[in-house]
Design an enzyme around this catalytic site. Structure first.
Site, PDB file in Angstrom:
ATOM      1  N   SER A   1       0.671  -1.093  -0.144  1.00  0.00           N
ATOM      2  CA  SER A   1       0.126  -0.074  -0.111  1.00  0.00           C
ATOM      3  C   SER A   1       0.974   1.249   0.194  1.00  0.00           C
ATOM      4  O   SER A   1       2.036   1.208  -0.501  1.00  0.00           O
ATOM      5  CB  SER A   1      -0.857  -0.048   1.208  1.00  0.00           C
ATOM      6  OG  SER A   1      -1.990   0.949   1.018  1.00  0.00           O
ATOM      7  N   ASN A   2       0.259   2.389   0.234  1.00  0.00           N
ATOM      8  CA  ASN A   2       0.864   3.704   0.185  1.00  0.00           C
ATOM      9  C   ASN A   2       0.478   4.617   1.594  1.00  0.00           C
ATOM     10  O   ASN A   2      -0.460   3.998   2.280  1.00  0.00           O
ATOM     11  CB  ASN A   2       1.001   4.287  -0.957  1.00  0.00           C
ATOM     12  CG  ASN A   2      -0.359   4.693  -1.510  1.00  0.00           C
ATOM     13  OD1 ASN A   2      -1.259   5.380  -0.805  1.00  0.00           O
ATOM     14  ND2 ASN A   2      -0.924   4.069  -2.661  1.00  0.00           N
ATOM     15  N   ARG A   3       1.099   5.701   1.573  1.00  0.00           N
ATOM     16  CA  ARG A   3       0.580   6.455   2.819  1.00  0.00           C
ATOM     17  C   ARG A   3      -0.600   7.431   2.548  1.00  0.00           C
ATOM     18  O   ARG A   3      -0.765   8.346   3.339  1.00  0.00           O
ATOM     19  CB  ARG A   3       1.981   7.272   3.105  1.00  0.00           C
ATOM     20  CG  ARG A   3       2.790   6.430   3.895  1.00  0.00           C
ATOM     21  CD  ARG A   3       4.380   6.864   4.094  1.00  0.00           C
ATOM     22  NE  ARG A   3       4.149   8.372   4.768  1.00  0.00           N
ATOM     23  CZ  ARG A   3       5.380   9.254   4.655  1.00  0.00           C
ATOM     24  NH1 ARG A   3       6.441   8.783   4.163  1.00  0.00           N
ATOM     25  NH2 ARG A   3       5.134  10.463   5.114  1.00  0.00           N
TER      26      ARG A   3
END
Ligand code: C5P
Length: 215
Positions: free
Chosen positions: A21-23
Site C-alpha cells: 500500500s502507500n501513505r
C-alpha cells in the site's frame, strides 16, 4: 451535478495477512466530497481503506484493491457529470497471491509484481464520455512537467498537481491546476478544506463550459 470521487490508497494482497500500500490518508478526496455536498451536488464516493468516516448523504462504496476500485468506477462513471480521481491507487500488485501465510525463512525472498490497471487512463481513453475527467498528480520532483505529461497521456480535462511531501498524510496542500487548453492556476498553501471548495467551483464551472460548447 453528480460527482464521482475516488479517495485513499488501495491494498494489494500478498497473502491473507500482508499487502502492498502507500501513505495516502484519503483526506484530500474526502475534503472534495464534503465540499461537493456543501455546494449542493450529489456524491458517489469510492474509497480505499482509510481512517475517516464518510460524509453523510453520499453514495459510499468501500473497496480494498485496485481491481475492486476499477470495477466500481466503471460501474458508476456514466451516472456522473464529473469524475475526480483522487485515490492513490497502487501501481503494482503481486503476480500471485498466496492463499496461506508465507512463512519466514532465512533465504532471500523476492516477490514478483505486475502493474495494476490504470483507472484514470481507462476513463480517458473512452471517446464517448460525457463527464469531466479530473486526475491528481502527487510528485516529489519535476511537478509541472510530470503533471503535464499525465494530462496528455491520460487524456484528462484537468490535472491537479501537488508536492507529495507537502500533501501526504497532512491537513494542508499547495496546488497547481493544469487545464487541457493550456490554462494553469496556482493555489498557495492552504487547508485541504479550503482547497477542496476552490476545486469544486473550478470543476463545476469547467463541466458547465464543456456542456455549453457541445450544444
Ligand atoms: O500516474 P499516477 O499514478 O501518478 O497518476 C495519478 C492519477 O491517476 C490519480 O488521479 C490517480 O487517482 C489515478 N490513477 C488511477 N489508477 C491507477 C493509478 C493512478 O486512477 N492505477
Amino acid at each position: 451535478m453528480t460527482f464521482l470521487i475516488t479517495a485513499g490508497p488501495t491494498h494489494e494482497p500478498i497473502d491473507p495477512v500482508r499487502y502492498i500500500s502507500n501513505r495516502s490518508s484519503g483526506k484530500m478526496g474526502y475534503a472534495v466530497a464534503e465540499a461537493t455536498l456543501d455546494a449542493g451536488h450529489d456524491v458517489i464516493l469510492i474509497s480505499g481503506p482509510v481512517n475517516l468516516s464518510p460524509p453523510r448523504n453520499t453514495k459510499f462504496i468501500s473497496v480494498s484493491t485496485s481491481d475492486e476500485m476499477f470495477e466500481a468506477v466503471h460501474r458508476h462513471a456514466d451516472e456522473s457529470d464529473v469524475c475526480v480521481l483522487c485515490a492513490a491507487v497502487a501501481d503494482y500488485k503481486a503476480a500471485h497471491v498466496s492463499p496461506v501465510k508465507i512463512k519466514k525463512r532465512s533465504a532471500e525472498f523476492s516477490l514478483e509484481l505486475i502493474p495494476t490497471r490504470d483507472i484514470l487512463h481507462s476513463l480517458g481513453r473512452r471517446q464517448d464520455r460525457k463527464f469531466l475527467l479530473v486526475g491528481f498528480a502527487a510528485e516529489t520532483d519535476h511537478l509541472e512537467a510530470n503533471a503535464t505529461k499525465k494530462l496528455r497521456e491520460k487524456n484528462c480535462d484537468i490535472v491537479v498537481a501537488n508536492d507529495a511531501r507537502i500533501g501526504m498524510e497532512t491537513d494542508e496542500n499547495e496546488l497547481l491546476i493544469l487545464f487541457r487548453d493550456g490554462e494553469r492556476k496556482k493555489i498557495s498553501r492552504a487547508s485541504k478544506t479550503f482547497l477542496a471548495r476552490e476545486l469544486v467551483k473550478i470543476f463545476s464551472n469547467s463541466q458547465q463550459k464543456r456542456l455549453t460548447k457541445k450544444m
